[in-house]
Scaffold this motif. Structure first.
Motif, mmCIF file in Angstrom:
data_model
loop_
_atom_site.group_PDB
_atom_site.id
_atom_site.type_symbol
_atom_site.label_atom_id
_atom_site.label_comp_id
_atom_site.label_asym_id
_atom_site.label_seq_id
_atom_site.Cartn_x
_atom_site.Cartn_y
_atom_site.Cartn_z
ATOM 1 N N GLY A 179 0.814 -1.214 0.000
ATOM 2 C CA GLY A 179 0.000 0.000 0.000
ATOM 3 C C GLY A 179 0.847 1.263 0.000
ATOM 4 N N LYS A 180 2.116 1.116 0.346
ATOM 5 C CA LYS A 180 2.994 2.295 0.355
ATOM 6 C C LYS A 180 3.151 2.871 -1.054
ATOM 7 N N ALA A 195 1.117 2.588 -3.632
ATOM 8 C CA ALA A 195 -0.122 3.223 -4.103
ATOM 9 C C ALA A 195 -0.293 4.601 -3.465
ATOM 10 N N ASN A 196 0.023 4.707 -2.176
ATOM 11 C CA ASN A 196 -0.091 6.007 -1.508
ATOM 12 C C ASN A 196 0.911 7.005 -2.075
ATOM 13 N N ALA A 203 -5.256 5.571 -7.891
ATOM 14 C CA ALA A 203 -4.783 5.108 -6.588
ATOM 15 C C ALA A 203 -5.494 3.818 -6.177
ATOM 16 N N TYR A 257 -3.533 0.387 -5.636
ATOM 17 C CA TYR A 257 -3.596 -0.257 -4.320
ATOM 18 C C TYR A 257 -4.028 -1.718 -4.451
#
Lengths: 335, 115
Positions: A213-214, A216-217, A237, A241
């Motif tokens: 998830g890092k 995607a963020n 995003a 994710y």
């Protein structure tokens, strides 16, 4: 012949699961790779060789004592074929030496009130049995109640150490690779906002949910900085994710690449296997091969690929078993 | 309804992510992150029993105003760190999810925005 069936106990816990696991140093703050290993491994994956030394009920305790001495073991299963009738341990041998009944058959003195494990239970459950009972080993039975082996705490420790060594080696290798691959590509300026196109690649490590998830963020942050429409940023995003989580939990690891040009944003998720046998099935809502551990983390409901299809303007997937899967999602900037 | 109102209504505590006076949009109570990602609304308040980094990361992807973890579930240190890094207020509430939803609904209704 006695029709004895050993007891298969499924519980016996007098304390909460969290308390028991805390005794082993396992808690919610433990590295996710440890939690995953405890769930992923089953008793049958880690128990000792199935060529277990055993005796029958007619053998004497003296024979048991000699076998235990010669093989440096502290307990023997008493079997008829694949059927478990009891266990003889050091305790019974000491009592026989004291009482003078070493030449009695095992069936007269063996333990018949046995706690056994089923071969399909996760190691996390087996650990609780070791905590709740004082036994150093448990006989293991299959679904047909046939004896298949013995599980000791040493088996668990050895298996976890071996797997952790392998996982840590992979993580160390991937971290070094990530540093290299996250550099801007050749001929592209170091800043994200550039006139023609820019590209950035993130390495995704298998089962590393702590970091999933890092990327995607970060992609969301980069697109916002680049001034992309907020609705498009959100769609990109979401797809990034879902794809990042998919590569993390379902594959052997891979990468997530984002390309921004003047017309569109492209997200490419590429993994290193094992590939998807039936891509159409995998793209349907609610279909998933995720295990309970992944589901407990809020994923694995089989929505990932269909969510990507919903938000992307074009969606392409190609998968080859065992080479791997590549998913490409495109988002038009003019939308 | 602002985040500070949510904290009062749910008898909650701001654990990480920093104070915010942001207005809360739709209220989403869900433990399945893929469902949360499909939410179209902005500034959502995410109520979840998922005490993990992923709950906060998912909230950030959809631009959530805050995350509430109910039943006073212990929050991992890493979850708080992610909330601080991403600036997403992370609230712990002793209420059960159902009770939290009812209280928020009634508060919304009193505001004339029940949904």
């Amino acid at each position: 012949m006695s029709d004895y069936q050993p007891k298969i106990l499924s519980g016996g816990e007098h304390r909460s699961d969290d308390e028991i696991m805390a005794d082993y140093g396992v808690s919610e703050d433990s590295p996710l790779v440890i939690m995953e290993l405890l769930q992923r491994f089953h008793v049958k994956d880690i128990m000792r060789s199935r060529n277990i030394i055993s005796l029958t009920r007619e053998n004497t305790l003296r024979e048991a004592k000699e076998l235990m001495r010669d093989n440096k073991i502290s307990g023997l299963p008493i079997l008829e074929g694949k059927r478990l009738f009891g266990m003889v341990s050091m305790n019974q041998i000491i009592k026989a030496l004291e009482g003078g009944w070493l030449d009695d058959p095992c069936q007269q003195h063996m333990s018949t009130s046995l706690v056994v494990l089923e071969e399909d239970i996760p190691v996390s459950i087996a650990l609780k049995y070791f905590h709740n009972y004082t036994f150093g080993r448990f006989p293991v039975l299959n679904k047909e109640h046939e004896f298949v082996g013995i599980l000791s705490q040493r088996d668990i420790t050895s298996a976890l150490l071996k797997e952790l060594t392998s996982e840590i080696s992979k993580l160390e290798g991937k971290t070094e690779a990530a540093v290299v691959e996250q550099r801007p590509v050749e001929n592209v300026k170091s800043e994200w906002v550039i006139p023609y196109y820019s590209l950035r690649q993130f390495v995704i490590v298998r089962n590393d949910l702590a970091n999933a998830g890092k990327a995607a963020n970060e992609i969301k942050r980069m697109l916002k900085e680049a001034g992309v429409n907020s609705k498009i940023v959100r769609k990109v995003a979401v797809a990034a994710y879902e794809l990042e989580i998919n590569v993390c939990i379902h594959s052997l690891g891979g990468s997530l690449t984002i390309v921004l040009d003047t017309h569109k944003v492209t997200i490419i998720a590429k993994d290193n296997g094992p590939g998807i046998k039936d891509v159409d099935w995998a793209c349907q809502d609610g279909t998933s091969t995720a295990n309970d551990w992944i589901r407990s983390m809020g994923f694995g409901a089989g929505m990932g690929l269909s969510n990507c299809k919903r938000v992307a303007d074009t969606f392409n997937i190609k998968s080859v078993v065992p080479t791997g899967t590549t998913v490409i999602c495109e988002f038009n900037l003019s939308a | 309804m602002k985040i500070s109102d949510v904290i009062k209504i749910l008898n909650g505590k701001l654990v990480a992510g920093g104070e915010s006076d942001r207005e809360v949009g739709a209220i989403v109570a869900n433990d399945l992150m893929s469902d949360v990602l499909l939410t179209d609304s902005d500034d959502i308040l995410l109520l979840t029993s998922l005490a993990s980094d992923q709950a906060v990361r998912t909230a950030n992807i959809v631009g959530a105003a805050a995350v509430v973890v109910h039943n006073a579930k212990p929050l991992p240190a890493t979850m708080c760190q992610v909330a601080d890094t991403l600036g997403i207020p992370l609230i712990s509430s002793p209420l059960a999810k159902f009770d939290a939803c009812v209280k928020l609904y009634l508060a919304r209704e009193a505001e004339g925005k029940g949904e």
